[in-house]
Design an enzyme around this catalytic site. Structure first.
Site, PDB file in Angstrom:
ATOM      1  N   ASP A  19       0.733  -1.033   0.031  1.00  0.00           N
ATOM      2  CA  ASP A  19      -0.020   0.024  -0.032  1.00  0.00           C
ATOM      3  C   ASP A  19       0.734   1.275   0.001  1.00  0.00           C
ATOM      4  O   ASP A  19       0.308   2.342  -0.265  1.00  0.00           O
ATOM      5  CB  ASP A  19      -1.028  -0.011   1.042  1.00  0.00           C
ATOM      6  N   GLY A 172       3.039  -0.303  11.722  1.00  0.00           N
ATOM      7  CA  GLY A 172       2.400   0.621  12.660  1.00  0.00           C
ATOM      8  C   GLY A 172       3.284   1.469  13.348  1.00  0.00           C
ATOM      9  O   GLY A 172       4.239   1.371  13.610  1.00  0.00           O
ATOM     10  N   HIS A 199       8.854  -5.460  12.377  1.00  0.00           N
ATOM     11  CA  HIS A 199       9.250  -4.264  12.463  1.00  0.00           C
ATOM     12  C   HIS A 199       9.765  -3.910  13.928  1.00  0.00           C
ATOM     13  O   HIS A 199       8.902  -4.027  14.826  1.00  0.00           O
ATOM     14  CB  HIS A 199       8.280  -2.991  12.221  1.00  0.00           C
ATOM     15  N   GLU A 202      12.710   0.978  14.970  1.00  0.00           N
ATOM     16  CA  GLU A 202      12.642   2.154  14.132  1.00  0.00           C
ATOM     17  C   GLU A 202      12.426   3.290  14.755  1.00  0.00           C
ATOM     18  O   GLU A 202      12.640   4.464  14.248  1.00  0.00           O
ATOM     19  CB  GLU A 202      11.347   1.614  13.337  1.00  0.00           C
ATOM     20  N   ASP A 279      11.184  -0.094   1.723  1.00  0.00           N
ATOM     21  CA  ASP A 279      10.193  -0.124   2.383  1.00  0.00           C
ATOM     22  C   ASP A 279       8.858   0.514   1.932  1.00  0.00           C
ATOM     23  O   ASP A 279       7.976  -0.358   1.697  1.00  0.00           O
ATOM     24  CB  ASP A 279      10.477   1.218   3.695  1.00  0.00           C
TER      25      ASP A 279
HETATM   26  O1  LIG Z   1       8.170   1.845   8.061  1.00  0.00           O
HETATM   27  C1  LIG Z   1       7.211   1.433   8.689  1.00  0.00           C
HETATM   28  N1  LIG Z   1       7.237   1.154   9.707  1.00  0.00           N
HETATM   29  C2  LIG Z   1       6.006   0.790  10.413  1.00  0.00           C
HETATM   30  N2  LIG Z   1       4.868   0.682   9.732  1.00  0.00           N
HETATM   31  C3  LIG Z   1       4.809   0.758   8.293  1.00  0.00           C
HETATM   32  C4  LIG Z   1       5.957   1.286   7.832  1.00  0.00           C
HETATM   33  N3  LIG Z   1       5.722   1.384   6.364  1.00  0.00           N
HETATM   34  C5  LIG Z   1       4.446   1.252   6.358  1.00  0.00           C
HETATM   35  N4  LIG Z   1       3.990   0.851   7.549  1.00  0.00           N
HETATM   36  C6  LIG Z   1       2.665   0.396   7.821  1.00  0.00           C
HETATM   37  C7  LIG Z   1       1.464   1.346   6.894  1.00  0.00           C
HETATM   38  C8  LIG Z   1       0.700   0.390   5.876  1.00  0.00           C
HETATM   39  O2  LIG Z   1      -0.782   0.774   5.780  1.00  0.00           O
HETATM   40  C9  LIG Z   1       1.144  -1.046   6.730  1.00  0.00           C
HETATM   41  C10 LIG Z   1       0.789  -1.897   5.964  1.00  0.00           C
HETATM   42  O3  LIG Z   1       1.444  -2.079   4.760  1.00  0.00           O
HETATM   43  O4  LIG Z   1       2.320  -0.816   7.325  1.00  0.00           O
HETATM   44 ZN   LIG Z   2       8.159  -1.272   6.654  1.00  0.00          ZN
END
Ligand SMILES: O=c1[nH]cnc2c1ncn2[C@H]1C[C@H](O)[C@@H](CO)O1
Ligand SMILES: [Zn+2]
Length: 339
Positions: A19, A172, A199, A202, A279
């Site tokens: 997404d 998230g 994740h 971060e 990412d």
């Molecule tokens: O870098 C990220 N860190 C945490 N959550 C993230 C990052 N990039 C995207 N997301 C979230 C937003 C998206 O809607 C979700 C699923 O792909 O994951």
């Molecule tokens: Zn990510």
């Protein structure tokens, strides 16, 4: 070193959100087909979908997803963006990609998790048929979702495991929701023998990485915060944890603010298994080619180093040993002339 050569060399990507990688023209097409006009002109759209230069935090970065998600609520739209992601990565010779998404973010208008997962798999498969790029999906739970919603995603991962889906992640806002809130969820995934990439690290907290690897994650998304905790870094090294670094995103989300604090060299010198990722191709306005080009500019990395980073990605991939061997051979052959 030329960007064109980097583009041409085969690459592996383990951390790419579906997404966050919807191209502006594809979103415009969805808006038109769904009769739901976008609030932005074509000229404005790309910048609205990209996290701003002065983005203050991961939370602000994640707000970019609010624009695109309303258009991703039909099986047709989900199939199309999955196919289009494979088209994008084929243009820069990605040989294998693991594509992650949170099914429940596409379920706001009644699609079931199964319909969503099947739409992604169908798009990825069609992409493979047309462009020859191999791929698998990873399902994400979301930190702000309820435990029972996230459990349903773990169950779906189990049901589709090795049939297009190869692992589970939690995405998230890590700052508000630390890893230990998800102990039961991750333990359930482990019970089902689901490979885990989580994740963690971060948002400045190395402890989240330690919790994640102790609970069974073999890969960690970002992991930047372990740069400031030698014991946790050593634990990652000991276990061979694969660290999925995403340089552009890491600066946007303020995982780091200064180039001298970016731990790429530190992680390399420590012998960590790091790999390089986008990412979110649209939200971070990047490609793998751009990420490797940046690393070359920042650290003067050579093709040998790029090859190593890709072998690390293969080693961490959630695929069979036989598939890994094929990818290692492809890399060795292609990079041979550039050493
Ligand atoms: O870098 C990220 N860190 C945490 N959550 C993230 C990052 N990039 C995207 N997301 C979230 C937003 C998206 O809607 C979700 C699923 O792909 O994951
Ligand atoms: Zn990510």
């Amino acid at each position: 070193m030329e960007e064109q050569i980097i583009q041409h060399l085969p690459k592996i990507e383990l951390h790419c959100h579906l997404d966050g990688s919807v191209r502006p023209h594809i979103l415009e097409r969805l808006a038109q087909e769904q009769g739901n006009p976008l609030p932005y002109s074509s000229a404005e759209l790309a910048s609205k979908l990209t996290a701003p230069e002065d983005c203050e935090s991961l939370l602000e970065y994640l707000e970019r997803f609010d624009i695109v998600l309303p258009y991703l609520q039909t099986a047709e739209a989900i199939e199309l963006i999955s196919y289009d992601l494979i088209e994008q990565v084929a243009e820069e010779n990605v040989a294998y990609i693991e594509v992650r998404f949170a099914p429940l973010l596409f379920a706001h208008q009644g699609l079931t998790i199964n319909q969503i997962v099947e739409a992604v798999i169908a798009g990825l498969k069609r992409g493979e048929e047309v462009f020859g790029v191999k791929s698998n999906a990873l399902l994400c739970g979301m930190r702000h979702h309820t435990n029972s919603d996230n459990k349903a995603v773990v169950e779906a991962t189990k049901n589709y495991l090795n049939n297009g889906v190869v692992g589970f992640d939690i995405a998230g806002d890590e700052a508000q929701f630390p890893a230990d809130l998800y102990t039961d969820l991750i333990t359930l995934a482990k019970k089902y023998a689901i490979p885990l990439t989580l994740h963690a690290g971060e948002c400045g907290c190395p402890q989240n990485v330690l919790t994640s690897i102790k609970l069974g994650a073999t890969r960690v998304g970002h992991g930047i915060a372990i740069a400031k905790d030698d014991a946790i870094l050593a634990e990652c090294k000991e276990r061979g944890t694969v660290i999925e670094m995403c340089p552009t995103s890491n600066f946007q989300t303020k995982a780091v603010t200064k180039l001298e604090d970016y731990p790429f060299k530190k992680f390399m010198d420590a012998g960590l298994n790091i790999c390089i990722n986008t990412d979110n191709r649209t939200v971070s306005n990047t490609t793998l080619t751009k990420e490797y080009t940046k690393l070359h500019k920042w650290y003067n990395i050579d093709y040998r180093c790029m090859e190593q980073l890709n072998h690390n990605a293969v080693n961490g991939a959630f695929i069979s040993d036989n598939e890994k061997e094929q990818l290692h051979t492809l890399l060795k052959t292609a990079y041979y002339d550039y050493k």
